[in-house]
Design a protein around this motif. Structure first.
Motif, mmCIF file in Angstrom:
data_model
loop_
_atom_site.group_PDB
_atom_site.id
_atom_site.type_symbol
_atom_site.label_atom_id
_atom_site.label_comp_id
_atom_site.label_asym_id
_atom_site.label_seq_id
_atom_site.Cartn_x
_atom_site.Cartn_y
_atom_site.Cartn_z
ATOM 1 N N GLY A 1 0.793 -1.218 0.000
ATOM 2 C CA GLY A 1 0.000 0.000 0.000
ATOM 3 C C GLY A 1 0.826 1.268 0.000
ATOM 4 N N GLU A 2 2.114 1.149 -0.304
ATOM 5 C CA GLU A 2 3.013 2.306 -0.316
ATOM 6 C C GLU A 2 3.034 2.938 -1.712
ATOM 7 O OE1 GLU A 2 6.253 0.449 2.853
ATOM 8 O OE2 GLU A 2 6.473 0.089 0.694
ATOM 9 N N TRP A 3 2.938 4.257 -1.760
ATOM 10 C CA TRP A 3 2.985 4.958 -3.040
ATOM 11 C C TRP A 3 4.356 4.794 -3.677
ATOM 12 C CZ3 TRP A 3 -0.996 6.422 -5.757
ATOM 13 C CH2 TRP A 3 -2.188 6.751 -5.120
ATOM 14 N N GLN A 4 4.348 4.577 -4.989
ATOM 15 C CA GLN A 4 5.576 4.391 -5.750
ATOM 16 C C GLN A 4 5.645 5.402 -6.892
ATOM 17 O OE1 GLN A 4 7.849 1.623 -4.833
ATOM 18 N NE2 GLN A 4 6.480 1.957 -3.090
ATOM 19 N N SER A 5 6.856 5.811 -7.224
ATOM 20 C CA SER A 5 7.085 6.731 -8.345
ATOM 21 C C SER A 5 7.964 6.039 -9.381
ATOM 22 C CB SER A 5 7.762 8.014 -7.859
ATOM 23 O OG SER A 5 6.977 8.664 -6.876
ATOM 24 N N SER A 6 7.802 6.420 -10.632
ATOM 25 C CA SER A 6 8.566 5.784 -11.700
ATOM 26 C C SER A 6 9.144 6.824 -12.652
ATOM 27 C CB SER A 6 7.693 4.798 -12.482
ATOM 28 O OG SER A 6 6.607 5.470 -13.102
ATOM 29 N N VAL A 7 10.205 6.404 -13.339
ATOM 30 C CA VAL A 7 10.882 7.239 -14.329
ATOM 31 C C VAL A 7 10.787 6.541 -15.677
ATOM 32 C CG1 VAL A 7 13.015 8.450 -14.932
ATOM 33 C CG2 VAL A 7 12.528 7.905 -12.537
ATOM 34 N N GLU A 8 10.419 7.284 -16.720
ATOM 35 C CA GLU A 8 10.340 6.733 -18.068
ATOM 36 C C GLU A 8 11.527 7.193 -18.906
ATOM 37 O OE1 GLU A 8 6.704 7.514 -20.106
ATOM 38 O OE2 GLU A 8 5.453 6.627 -18.539
ATOM 39 N N TYR A 9 11.981 6.295 -19.783
ATOM 40 C CA TYR A 9 13.099 6.592 -20.676
ATOM 41 C C TYR A 9 12.737 6.174 -22.100
ATOM 42 C CZ TYR A 9 16.200 7.107 -16.606
ATOM 43 O OH TYR A 9 16.793 7.514 -15.433
ATOM 44 N N GLU A 10 13.454 6.757 -23.068
ATOM 45 C CA GLU A 10 13.291 6.329 -24.451
ATOM 46 C C GLU A 10 14.606 6.475 -25.205
ATOM 47 O OE1 GLU A 10 10.425 8.845 -26.456
ATOM 48 O OE2 GLU A 10 12.009 10.174 -27.182
ATOM 49 N N MET A 11 14.711 5.706 -26.286
ATOM 50 C CA MET A 11 15.814 5.852 -27.239
ATOM 51 C C MET A 11 15.243 5.701 -28.634
ATOM 52 S SD MET A 11 19.331 3.657 -27.852
ATOM 53 C CE MET A 11 20.000 3.985 -26.222
ATOM 54 N N THR A 12 15.664 6.548 -29.555
ATOM 55 C CA THR A 12 15.210 6.456 -30.934
ATOM 56 C C THR A 12 16.199 5.646 -31.765
ATOM 57 O OG1 THR A 12 16.351 8.463 -31.638
ATOM 58 C CG2 THR A 12 14.103 8.716 -30.752
ATOM 59 N N LYS A 13 15.688 5.116 -32.851
ATOM 60 C CA LYS A 13 16.539 4.366 -33.765
ATOM 61 C C LYS A 13 17.634 5.253 -34.333
ATOM 62 C CE LYS A 13 16.174 1.310 -37.786
ATOM 63 N NZ LYS A 13 15.214 0.697 -38.752
ATOM 64 N N ALA A 14 17.302 6.511 -34.629
ATOM 65 C CA ALA A 14 18.294 7.440 -35.173
ATOM 66 C C ALA A 14 19.446 7.637 -34.189
ATOM 67 C CB ALA A 14 17.632 8.779 -35.505
ATOM 68 N N TYR A 15 19.121 7.787 -32.899
ATOM 69 C CA TYR A 15 20.175 7.963 -31.904
ATOM 70 C C TYR A 15 21.014 6.695 -31.786
ATOM 71 C CZ TYR A 15 22.611 8.580 -27.514
ATOM 72 O OH TYR A 15 23.599 8.652 -26.557
#
Length: 200
Positions: free
Chosen positions: A180-194
């Motif tokens: 029941g503990e609140w959780q936070s998350s981080v999103e990431y991305e990478m493009t094909k060009a990179y």
């Protein structure tokens, strides 16, 4: 079919042999590291890991998933080229899992979990993620790859950023774990060009 690629990681460049019989039977090998499609015989070890609260706590399940071998077998059988469950082997022994699933807009989301604690902290995650995204960009032609992690998982964030993933969102108190503990998350991305700009 054997395809030779070059993998850059941790400041170095290494040659990788990528052996693939069929696209949906992914088989990627680099020295003692192997990523392969999960098979039904992997169900017992996957079930053990998924029910282990220490393994699953970072994903919000400190009591484990409370699943069964039969349910894991069903998940393995349901895998497709758009939603695949993969096994990690280190020196011939099961050590963890990876997965990817297709998203709208020619994007894919990936995940990784090194479940054998003695294999963590050795730099394997960096190599394994680079192996997988290389195949997804080059072989399956995805335009963008996404992933996320618990904000408390600083080690995972370090790995993602070292490879070249860019942070795109931070979700504070977005969900609750089994306690029941609140959780936070981080999103990431990478493009094909990179990816091709960096790794070629």
């Amino acid at each position: 079919m054997i395809v030779w690629n070059y993998l850059e990681y941790a400041g170095g460049v290494a040659e990788i042999s990528v052996i693939r019989k069929e696209i949906h039977e992914m088989y990627l090998q680099h020295h003692n590291l192997l990523i392969r499609k999960a098979q039904e015989e992997d169900a017992p070890i996957l079930c053990k890991w998924w029910n282990d609260g220490k393994v699953m706590a970072h994903a919000g399940f400190p009591f484990g998933l409370r699943t069964t071998v039969e349910a894991v077998e069903d998940r393995i059988q349901a895998a497709t080229v758009q939603n695949s469950l993969l096994m990690i082997e280190i020196a011939g022994e099961p050590a963890g899992e990876m997965n990817y699933r297709a998203l709208p807009g020619n994007e894919a989301e990936i995940g990784i979990k090194i479940c054998q604690f003695q294999q963590q902290g050795k730099g394997y995650g960096t190599v394994l993620i680079t192996m997988l995204i290389g195949s997804l960009f080059k072989e399956l032609n995805y335009a963008t790859i996404r992933l996320d992690t618990n904000i408390r998982n600083a080690r995972a964030q370090h790995v993602f950023e070292k490879i070249g993933f860019k942070q795109t969102a931070l979700h504070r108190d977005a969900w609750k774990n089994q306690l029941g503990e609140w959780q936070s998350s981080v999103e990431y991305e990478m493009t094909k060009a990179y990816y091709f700009k960096r790794f070629g």
